[in-house]
Design a protein around this motif. Structure first.
Motif, PDB file in Angstrom:
ATOM      1  N   VAL A 158     -12.133  -6.811  -4.709  1.00 42.76           N
ATOM      2  CA  VAL A 158     -10.558  -6.791  -4.244  1.00 42.76           C
ATOM      3  C   VAL A 158     -10.077  -8.190  -5.064  1.00 42.76           C
ATOM      4  CG1 VAL A 158      -9.484  -7.430  -2.156  1.00 42.76           C
ATOM      5  CG2 VAL A 158     -10.980  -5.873  -1.223  1.00 42.76           C
ATOM      6  N   LYS A 188      -0.661  -1.572  -7.784  1.00 44.07           N
ATOM      7  CA  LYS A 188      -1.262  -1.148  -7.477  1.00 44.07           C
ATOM      8  C   LYS A 188      -1.903  -0.308  -7.880  1.00 44.07           C
ATOM      9  CE  LYS A 188      -0.478   2.733  -3.880  1.00 44.07           C
ATOM     10  NZ  LYS A 188       0.436   3.839  -2.895  1.00 44.07           N
ATOM     11  N   ILE A 191     -12.645  -1.870   3.991  1.00 43.79           N
ATOM     12  CA  ILE A 191     -11.181  -1.918   3.673  1.00 43.79           C
ATOM     13  C   ILE A 191     -10.233  -0.717   4.029  1.00 43.79           C
ATOM     14  CG2 ILE A 191      -9.913  -2.280   1.740  1.00 43.79           C
ATOM     15  CD1 ILE A 191     -12.288  -2.875  -0.016  1.00 43.79           C
ATOM     16  N   ILE A 192      -9.398  -1.384   5.286  1.00 41.67           N
ATOM     17  CA  ILE A 192      -8.892  -0.123   5.363  1.00 41.67           C
ATOM     18  C   ILE A 192      -7.826   0.330   4.907  1.00 41.67           C
ATOM     19  CG2 ILE A 192      -6.211   0.220   7.468  1.00 41.67           C
ATOM     20  CD1 ILE A 192      -7.702  -3.181   8.284  1.00 41.67           C
ATOM     21  N   LYS A 193      -7.208  -0.073   3.654  1.00 40.27           N
ATOM     22  CA  LYS A 193      -6.419   0.833   3.080  1.00 40.27           C
ATOM     23  C   LYS A 193      -7.393   1.965   2.073  1.00 40.27           C
ATOM     24  CE  LYS A 193      -3.932  -1.251  -1.082  1.00 40.27           C
ATOM     25  NZ  LYS A 193      -3.534  -2.146  -1.370  1.00 40.27           N
ATOM     26  N   CYS A 194      -8.312   1.789   2.181  1.00 39.68           N
ATOM     27  CA  CYS A 194      -9.678   2.524   1.186  1.00 39.68           C
ATOM     28  C   CYS A 194     -10.545   3.189   2.275  1.00 39.68           C
ATOM     29  CB  CYS A 194     -10.459   1.747   0.392  1.00 39.68           C
ATOM     30  SG  CYS A 194      -9.350   0.778  -0.697  1.00 39.68           S
ATOM     31  N   GLN A 195      -9.848   3.285   3.595  1.00 37.56           N
ATOM     32  CA  GLN A 195     -11.005   4.178   4.510  1.00 37.56           C
ATOM     33  C   GLN A 195     -10.975   5.895   3.656  1.00 37.56           C
ATOM     34  OE1 GLN A 195     -11.414   2.860   7.868  1.00 37.56           O
ATOM     35  NE2 GLN A 195     -11.761   1.526   6.975  1.00 37.56           N
TER      36      GLN A 195
END
Length: 371
Positions: free
Chosen positions: A146, A46, A131-135
């Protein structure tokens, strides 16, 4: 690989110390400057910043207790200090990201990197807002690299056979790295062995079952490639390897031809799956001629741009038939009109050179002072 985290990182630090001592004899380095290091760590992490990341899990046979969930660079930095090295880790990168950096350094049209060797993985350049997790996380370029960890991709649509199911169940990491187990060099020889074993159990075509044929992973992929690409009139190389590795006595030519056919089927499937993975990336970023899944324009009249994918790893660079099947599948899926704009470029040492380039680009010293 299975010791303590101190042992692992002290080994890395002491090896680096030997390298620096050797280099100091032949290259000048200002004593006023701290050395900066690019650290390639090819395990799922991560990523917390450009120079820090938390280990998610070990792969590739590593199994060091107490490291999962811990920050990786801190451990290396502590080992560097213990070994008396004044070195700062500037970047933490995955090997695919290093390969992407090296590819992009040589050719600005490089949008993705794929490693197909002992294992397999890919990384690509994505729009940060896709990128959803980087909104809400902004980058100055509007883009982000990525690391896909695509070896762990799984779908019910993958053409899985009983050989794949059994190999996975009997592996040290069942239900893990499903895509990798159908593609990479660590596993192709083992799939071929399992097919030959089953044929031996169900017929007498190979004669009595030898003890060697029962040994998992005894047939390494380079031997598969040698048998597959044997162009001698009587397939003498196939006969030699069957006897040497699997203790299968020399039989009629049709048996050797059957083995070549098995190697061909297993390799072709692997190459085509890898090609499908590459097209999946191109589709996602709108480089497959359709405008992309995340494209807001949805236009069909878009001009296809030159698109480069950097590829590294022995399976691609050393196995001509694998490479040929991968290119063939890419042309087939994209169509020749689009495929002509997609260039697969073999790179070398993205893990080393790519990480060094990234470390230099993040250097705390100005470009003017770096010769």
């Amino acid at each position: 690989m299975t010791s303590t985290s101190e042992d692992l990182f002290d080994f890395i630090a002491s090896t680096l110390k030997q390298f620096i001592e050797k280099e100091e004899n032949v290259s000048e380095f200002s004593s006023l400057r701290k050395r900066e290091l690019g650290f390639t760590f090819s395990f799922p992490v991560k990523q917390m910043s450009i120079h820090s990341g938390i280990l998610i899990k070990w792969t590739k046979g590593f199994a060091i207790d107490g490291m999962v969930g811990r920050e990786v660079v801190e451990h290396l930095q502590a080992a560097l200090s213990r070994n008396g090295l004044d070195v700062q880790v500037a970047v933490l990168v995955n090997d695919t990201v290093g390969t992407l950096a090296l590819g992009h350094y040589h050719d600005a049209d490089t949008v993705a990197a794929v490693i197909i060797g002992t294992g397999t993985n890919a990384s690509y350049l994505e729009r940060a807002d896709a990128i959803i997790k980087c909104q809400g996380l902004l980058t100055t370029s509007g883009g982000m690299v990525v690391n896909m960890e695509w070896g762990n991709f799984w779908s019910s649509h993958l053409p899985r056979t009983t050989y794949d199911i059994n190999l996975d169940a009997e592996s040290p990491n069942p239900n893990d790295q499903g895509f990798e187990k159908m593609i990479s060099g660590l596993y192709l020889g083992e799939i071929v062995r399992r097919v030959i074993l089953r044929m031996s159990q169900e017929s007498d075509i190979f004669g009595p079952i030898s003890p060697s044929l029962l040994v998992p992973f005894i047939l390494h992929t380079p031997f598969v490639s040698k048998m597959h690409e044997d162009d001698s009139p009587n397939l003498q190389e196939v006969a030699r390897i069957l006897k040497l590795k699997l203790e299968i006595p020399e039989g009629p030519l049709k048996v050797r031809k059957l083995v070549v056919r098995i190697c061909d089927v297993v390799t072709r499937r692997a190459a085509r799956l890898a090609a499908a993975g590459i097209v999946g990336i191109l589709k996602k970023i709108g480089r497959d001629g359709t405008g992309g899944i995340t494209s807001l324009r949805g236009r069909s009249d878009m001009k296809m741009r030159r698109t480069v994918v950097a590829i590294e790893g022995g399976l691609y660079t050393s196995y001509a038939m694998f490479r040929e099947y991968l290119h063939e599948a890419l042309n087939e899926i994209l169509g020749e009109d689009i495929a002509q704009h997609v260039i697969l470029k073999a790179t070398e040492d993205g893990s080393g050179l790519g990480a060094a380039i990234l470390a230099a680009s993040q250097s705390s010293y100005t470009v003017d002072s770096v010769q």
